[in-house]
Design an enzyme around this catalytic site. Sequence first.
Site, PDB file in Angstrom:
ATOM      1  N   LYS A  68       6.557 -47.251 -16.177  1.00  0.00           N
ATOM      2  CA  LYS A  68       6.066 -46.025 -16.822  1.00  0.00           C
ATOM      3  C   LYS A  68       7.172 -45.244 -17.545  1.00  0.00           C
ATOM      4  O   LYS A  68       6.902 -44.531 -18.499  1.00  0.00           O
ATOM      5  CB  LYS A  68       5.383 -45.128 -15.788  1.00  0.00           C
ATOM      6  CG  LYS A  68       4.082 -45.709 -15.246  1.00  0.00           C
ATOM      7  CD  LYS A  68       3.397 -44.749 -14.294  1.00  0.00           C
ATOM      8  CE  LYS A  68       2.101 -45.320 -13.757  1.00  0.00           C
ATOM      9  NZ  LYS A  68       1.373 -44.363 -12.900  1.00  0.00           N
ATOM     10  N   ASP A 105      -3.025 -40.234 -16.195  1.00  0.00           N
ATOM     11  CA  ASP A 105      -3.092 -39.843 -14.781  1.00  0.00           C
ATOM     12  C   ASP A 105      -3.320 -38.338 -14.645  1.00  0.00           C
ATOM     13  O   ASP A 105      -4.082 -37.898 -13.779  1.00  0.00           O
ATOM     14  CB  ASP A 105      -1.794 -40.217 -14.049  1.00  0.00           C
ATOM     15  CG  ASP A 105      -1.668 -41.705 -13.781  1.00  0.00           C
ATOM     16  OD1 ASP A 105      -2.718 -42.367 -13.656  1.00  0.00           O
ATOM     17  OD2 ASP A 105      -0.532 -42.201 -13.705  1.00  0.00           O
TER      18      ASP A 105
END
Length: 275
Positions: A68, A105
């Site tokens: 990420k 997210d």
Amino acid sequence: MTTHHRAAVLGSPIAHSLSPVLHRAGYAALGLGEWRYDRFEVDEAGLAAFVAELGPEWAGLSLTMPLKRAIIPLLDEVSATALSVDAVNTVVFHPDGRRTGDNTDVPGLVNALRERGIERVESAAVLGAGATASSALAALAQICTGEVTTYVRSAERAAEMRALGERLGLSVRAADWERGAEALAAPLTISTTPAGATDSFAAAIPEQPGALFDVLYHPWPTRLVAACAERGSTVLGGLDLLVHQAVLQFQQFTGESAGPLAAMRAAGEAALAGS
């Protein structure tokens, strides 16, 4: 012009990922028979080469740990949300060749809470201080009007969480991990820790605990979730987050204005029931 009809999730380890189940269910629900979604085991060392070899048929990538942060230097543009937590979990390949990064997210957390009627809280708590805790703080910056207490294991982690809170415009204070059961006195607690980490808190939660969002989905329910549910709490789990962040990715990859949330959730529930 080649049509973009491929997507995949990358990470290491990746075999456990439910993303293919969710995205493929979405394609099936909307009749997108030409779309394909795969998973690939890719670590940080191999990421740049993998991305460089992708052809024009690729629409996007979902990223899990440990990629990420590693993906950011390979992108042309990164959203403000992703920059705020220094983590990209969604890459979109555009027809003009640009690669843009986003983090679903954070809005996924917000949308999952909203679905359960939690749109605004006066205070909150976060258990843990890793990457998901950062996303939790960014989500709370949108819905929490007061202070957030983070329960962490070290002074270094405490400092990181406070610094992130400052960047997000959120009042964050740190408390010792051993006092984590006290977190459940808050209107909302988000637990971002590995399996088993919060088990010892289950016997010491308040008589009337607040809502609990535990980002684990296997094993489920966790001891802490079970204890809170027994006392009437609203509880959310990792599948809630997984489905809500995935449907936002699905929309970005396919261009569909509304992803099939119910179908993706049902597929995730079925996969977990069979695991």
